[in-house]
Design a protein around this motif. Structure first.
Motif, PDB file in Angstrom:
ATOM      1  N   ARG B  36       0.830  -1.210   0.000  1.00 54.64           N
ATOM      2  CA  ARG B  36       0.000   0.000   0.000  1.00 54.64           C
ATOM      3  C   ARG B  36       0.867   1.264   0.000  1.00 54.64           C
ATOM      4  O   ARG B  36       0.502   2.275  -0.567  1.00 54.64           O
ATOM      5  CB  ARG B  36      -0.922   0.025   1.224  1.00 54.64           C
ATOM      6  CG  ARG B  36      -2.062  -0.971   1.167  1.00 54.64           C
ATOM      7  CD  ARG B  36      -3.100  -0.670   2.233  1.00 54.64           C
ATOM      8  NE  ARG B  36      -2.619  -0.883   3.578  1.00 54.64           N
ATOM      9  CZ  ARG B  36      -2.810  -2.003   4.288  1.00 54.64           C
ATOM     10  NH1 ARG B  36      -3.465  -3.026   3.766  1.00 54.64           N
ATOM     11  NH2 ARG B  36      -2.348  -2.112   5.516  1.00 54.64           N
ATOM     12  N   ARG B  89       1.603   5.887   7.009  1.00 58.47           N
ATOM     13  CA  ARG B  89       0.260   6.170   6.485  1.00 58.47           C
ATOM     14  C   ARG B  89      -0.475   4.899   6.061  1.00 58.47           C
ATOM     15  O   ARG B  89      -1.694   4.881   6.022  1.00 58.47           O
ATOM     16  CB  ARG B  89       0.367   7.120   5.288  1.00 58.47           C
ATOM     17  CG  ARG B  89       0.429   8.589   5.659  1.00 58.47           C
ATOM     18  CD  ARG B  89      -0.085   9.461   4.511  1.00 58.47           C
ATOM     19  NE  ARG B  89       0.630   9.190   3.269  1.00 58.47           N
ATOM     20  CZ  ARG B  89       1.707   9.858   2.884  1.00 58.47           C
ATOM     21  NH1 ARG B  89       2.190  10.829   3.627  1.00 58.47           N
ATOM     22  NH2 ARG B  89       2.291   9.561   1.749  1.00 58.47           N
ATOM     23  N   SER B  90       0.253   3.859   5.738  1.00 59.97           N
ATOM     24  CA  SER B  90      -0.399   2.675   5.169  1.00 59.97           C
ATOM     25  C   SER B  90      -0.483   1.507   6.159  1.00 59.97           C
ATOM     26  O   SER B  90      -0.835   0.406   5.771  1.00 59.97           O
ATOM     27  CB  SER B  90       0.354   2.232   3.917  1.00 59.97           C
ATOM     28  OG  SER B  90       1.639   1.766   4.265  1.00 59.97           O
ATOM     29  N   THR B  91      -0.152   1.770   7.424  1.00 61.62           N
ATOM     30  CA  THR B  91      -0.132   0.679   8.406  1.00 61.62           C
ATOM     31  C   THR B  91      -1.128   0.956   9.528  1.00 61.62           C
ATOM     32  O   THR B  91      -1.198   2.086  10.013  1.00 61.62           O
ATOM     33  CB  THR B  91       1.296   0.554   9.003  1.00 61.62           C
ATOM     34  OG1 THR B  91       2.219   0.376   7.926  1.00 61.62           O
ATOM     35  CG2 THR B  91       1.402  -0.628   9.943  1.00 61.62           C
ATOM     36  N   PRO B  92      -1.891  -0.064   9.931  1.00 57.06           N
ATOM     37  CA  PRO B  92      -2.819   0.144  11.053  1.00 57.06           C
ATOM     38  C   PRO B  92      -2.059   0.590  12.309  1.00 57.06           C
ATOM     39  O   PRO B  92      -0.917   0.163  12.530  1.00 57.06           O
ATOM     40  CB  PRO B  92      -3.440  -1.243  11.277  1.00 57.06           C
ATOM     41  CG  PRO B  92      -3.192  -2.015  10.019  1.00 57.06           C
ATOM     42  CD  PRO B  92      -1.948  -1.436   9.419  1.00 57.06           C
ATOM     43  N   LEU B  95       0.024  -1.620  14.626  1.00 56.35           N
ATOM     44  CA  LEU B  95       1.327  -2.136  14.163  1.00 56.35           C
ATOM     45  C   LEU B  95       2.245  -0.952  13.852  1.00 56.35           C
ATOM     46  O   LEU B  95       3.111  -1.015  12.992  1.00 56.35           O
ATOM     47  CB  LEU B  95       1.139  -3.010  12.914  1.00 56.35           C
ATOM     48  CG  LEU B  95       0.335  -4.299  13.121  1.00 56.35           C
ATOM     49  CD1 LEU B  95       0.116  -5.012  11.795  1.00 56.35           C
ATOM     50  CD2 LEU B  95       1.042  -5.236  14.094  1.00 56.35           C
TER      51      LEU B  95
END
Lengths: 617, 229
Positions: B36, B89-92, B95
């Motif tokens: 992502r 920005r692309s990681t929950p 995590l």
């Protein structure tokens, strides 16, 4: 976010299997602000079975895209978690906000398969919602059903306030909006349901009563026949491009784009082929655009081009060439869920698989040409042998073949024919590979038992009795080549129960409830399935399940699902039945001209190929 | 490393609800984050091409981590600050990406090099006191060996080897926070909750391990202990 309830849920997690089923917070989960109208969408099985369901993903996306409406997800807790929840007084909860399911405005439940029905009762009970629609009060959510099994809704009709027949993209939004407006204007539950019964595709079971000649009829002004909802063009709604990306390893864990809806090959046993008519394709440009955007948003390493028969898409080759070009070097693969038995399918499979040649799956369905003509499976042995030879020459070493037993007119000769066909496929496969490689040739054979489904040409036929299923399975086993075949078949008792629940009417609902009370749940899980609670339940309800499953209907009898219409006329289904019994085949109307099933005219839609409409008769 | 590849080491957390993830689920989630983030990741050659990435030592389901690691190989160098921002920005959030840095290809693999880990174990329960836990730990550690049963197998740990640093017991609680450093590797990795559970049963105290957090993974190199980043 209801953090109080989540804390109580979390306290249970260290004690249960796979806590990841219950934690939410996946990438792509939507968290709507409070205040609007809230729907919770429930798949009646565990998280890993239901998470990737495309229908619910579409509805989740649609409802959350509209101002003032919101949707969350819920699944059925596995037996260990359900026991912990009951012991701790924790109600069924939604994932996103961890709210009690009973606090939502609408509880939407998909009906994917008959053997999930006891899970629906388990979910309602855990939620604290009365099982019977008539027992619900003003504060309870509207329980809304829909999906494939809605085409014979009666066995579960009593548990639902509303059942939607047909495609939900627009209908579910309209239902939620109507409910929001009804609440604002102070309408009671029953006033809302009375009004809703006039909306196309809506079936409100409490407004119908058993009819003297069988089936049900409206007790008031509700429509006598509920016609399915259908989109004229599936391209008007883009597929969900940023769906929830699970942490857990779920079934169908990949990005999916529905490339076409409907299938008009006309297999006479296939309910999906009859009820999802007509064929409507998404255009190649839309597919390529949506695949690329969805992959960027989800981060998946695989995309599946889904439909009932993806190799039927008129622009598939173009789509695959464009996608494989764009995805080259990315490690991202394209997959096709089902293949036709022809050379085109093998060349398409080569295009998508790159270096991987995991296995191909074909469905000849019957062992003799006579029976394949009866069921209108327009595939010849020559096609199959040719296709398999081509695939094995191209490097594949495994093929899986699907067959059915118990089809109308079937004799032992047809079953022995399966063995003969499998033998010749095996020989062809062995001849197509180098001698040193012959040991690695594997032929998988999966045999299910035919269940005559509502709204198909075989809907009037009864299912064969369980003892006969077992006997035919024995015949089949004796007919199989001894070596190199992985044979599997469906449990006869599972098929029998499917038959009862798929063919029964409103009376079956009492048995479903009793079976759930006797401990039946997750019946679709092999390790959980047992007929004992069901036998007890049928006895308590005073029903003879064998009589329900094996009952044949005359043309002039009223079927239990006669108040539901897919747009395909009963006249056409009967004509197809007569053609079946005389071994006459019928062409595919998407390519070879209208066959007169009446769906397009009744529903005011057209076959849509590559963005162009084909005229109807 | 193939010529022209760049090895980016990423430090991330495994916190909150994400502590219920398995190692495989964490790996898959971070690979998806990396895609992502549109990082120019390298792809392995061979039968089943996939993202070239390598992960550090596994954490069990239920155990949180403050500084966990993975390496990802890129085909073009992206400035570390930019890679960090894109991954964040692309990681929950559970995590959460903490730090990234390019490391040399000669740097040993995370799994081979990581030989020690620090943990915080929270022990709760009615009768739990810091003194009681400390006393019981002295007894258990004094015996020098610990038998741990897992999945029907018994494993014996030499505690002198498995506990390279002194176990520290916090002064407040319950829950009492215990800091344990254990050695990990091919000879077995002692789970800190196993040590505390043994101590609780020795002290006959009505208590339980309520949470385990791995706070650090450590590399020992010629007598020096350091973080992978």
């Amino acid at each position: 976010m209801n953090s109080d309830l989540y804390q109580r849920v979390e306290a249970l997690l260290p004690r249960v299997e796979r806590p990841v089923r219950y934690i939410n917070s996946e990438w792509g989960a939507r968290h709507a602000s409070d205040g609007g109208h809230r729907t919770v969408l429930l798949y009646p099985d565990t998280y890993e079975v239901g998470q990737a369901n495309q229908a619910l993903a579409i509805l989740y996306d649609r409802l959350n895209s509209i101002e003032g409406l919101a949707a969350e997800r819920a699944y059925v807790p596995w037996v260990d978690m359900a026991a912990e929840m009951r012991a701790a007084g924790v109600p069924l909860f939604s994932l996103e906000s961890c709210s009690a399911v009973a606090d939502f405005d609408i509880l939407g439940i998909t009906l994917p398969y008959e053997l999930t029905y006891t899970n629906i009762l388990e979910a309602l009970d855990l939620a604290g919602i009365p099982l019977d629609a008539t027992g619900r009060a003003e504060e309870h959510p509207i329980v809304l059903g829909g999906g494939p099994c809605a085409y014979n809704p009666e066995p579960v009709a009593r548990f639902f306030d509303v059942i939607l027949i047909g495609e939900g993209e627009d209908a579910v939004v309209q239902i939620a909006t109507a409910h929001r407006d009804a609440k604002r204007s102070g309408l009671s539950r029953s006033e809302f349901l009375d009004n809703l019964a006039g909306m196309p595709g809506v079936y409100v079971p409490t407004l119908y009563r058993p009819a003297p000649g069988g089936g049900v009829e409206p007790s008031g002004s509700a429509p006598p026949v509920v016609m399915k909802r259908v989109l004229t063009d599936i391209g008007v709604h883009r597929p969900p491009l940023c769906p929830v990306v699970p942490y857990m390893d779920v079934v169908h864990d990949r990005f999916a784009v529905e490339v076409l809806r409907g299938c008009t090959r006309g297999c006479r046993f296939c309910q999906a082929g009859m009820v999802y008519r007509p064929v409507r394709e998404r255009s190649a440009d839309d597919i390529v655009r949506d695949v690329m955007e969805g992959l960027r948003c989800t981060g998946y390493d695989e995309v599946s081009l889904t439909s009932l028969s993806t190799t039927d898409h008129s622009q598939l080759e173009e789509v695959l060439r464009r996608l494989t070009g764009r995805l080259e070097g990315s490690g991202i693969t394209v997959s096709l869920p089902s293949l036709r038995v022809d050379a085109f399918s093998v060349s398409m499979a080569r295009l998508v698989s790159g270096g991987r040649k995991s296995g191909l799956t074909f469905a000849p369905e019957a062992g003799t040409q006579r029976l394949r003509d009866v069921i209108n499976k327009n595939v010849t042995e020559e096609d199959l042998i040719e296709t398999v030879s081509r695939a094995f020459s191209a490097g594949w070493r495994r093929v899986k073949l699907y067959f059915m037993i118990g089809l109308p007119t079937e004799t032992d000769e047809d079953i022995l024919g399966i063995g003969g066909l499998v033998y010749r496929v095996q020989q062809a496969a062995r001849e197509a590979v180098p001698a040193s490689d012959r040991g690695s040739v594997r032929i998988g054979v999966s045999v299910s038992t035919f269940v005559p489904k509502a709204h198909t040409p075989f809907q009037w036929e009864g299912q064969i009795p369980t003892e006969e299923i077992v006997r035919r399975q024995e015949v089949l086993r004796s007919a199989m080549p001894r070596k190199g075949i992985d044979l599997s078949w469906h449990d006869a008792e599972v098929s029998f129960l499917e038959g009862v629940v798929a063919r029964g009417g409103r009376e079956v609902s009492a048995a479903i409830e009793d079976a759930w009370r006797a401990g039946a749940r997750f019946d679709a899980w092999t390790e959980r399935f047992g007929l004992a609670p069901w036998r007890q339940a049928f006895a308590e309800a005073g029903l003879d399940p064998a009589a329900i499953a094996s009952r044949s209907y005359r043309r002039d009898e009223r079927l239990p699902w006669a108040h539901i219409s897919s747009g395909v006329s009963e006249r056409y289904l009967w004509l197809e039945r007569e053609r079946a019994l005389s071994g006459t085949t019928t062409v595919d109307c998407s390519f070879d001209g209208c066959t007169g099933c009446d769906a397009c005219g009744t529903l005011s839609v057209d076959v849509l190929l590559g963005g162009e409409a084909r005229g109807r008769r | 490393m193939a010529a022209g590849e760049f090895r980016l080491r990423v430090c991330h957390a495994k916190s909150g609800r994400a502590r219920f993830l398995s190692h495989l689920e964490v790996m898959r989630a971070l690979e998806r984050s990396s895609r992502r983030a549109a990082l120019p990741y390298a792809v392995t050659k061979g039968f089943n091409p996939h993202m070239k990435a390598a992960f550090g030592p596994a954490l069990p389901v239920g155990t949180a981590g403050e500084r966990e690691y993975f390496d990802i190989w890129l085909t073009q160098p992206v400035p570390a600050a930019e890679a960090l921002e894109r991954l964040r920005r692309s990681t929950p959030g559970e995590l959460g990406i903490r730090e990234v840095r390019y490391v040399h290809e000669r740097e040993p693999s995370l799994t081979a090099a990581s030989t020690m880990a620090r943990y915080e174990v929270a022990v709760g329960g009615e009768g739990v006191t810091a003194e009681g836990i400390a006393e019981a730990l002295v007894t258990v550690i004094g015996e020098g060996r610990l038998e741990v049963e897992r999945k029907g197998k018994t494993k014996v740990f030499d505690l002198a080897r498995s506990l390279p640093e002194e176990v520290r017991v916090g002064s407040t609680g319950p829950p009492v926070i215990v800091e344990v450093t254990t050695r990990m590797g091919q000879e077995g990795s002692l789970r800190p909750d196993a040590l505390l559970e043994e101590a609780l049963s020795r002290a006959a105290v009505d208590g339980a391990v309520v949470s385990v957090t791995r706070t650090d993974i450590l590399i020992e190199e010629e007598g020096v202990v350091r973080r992978p980043l």
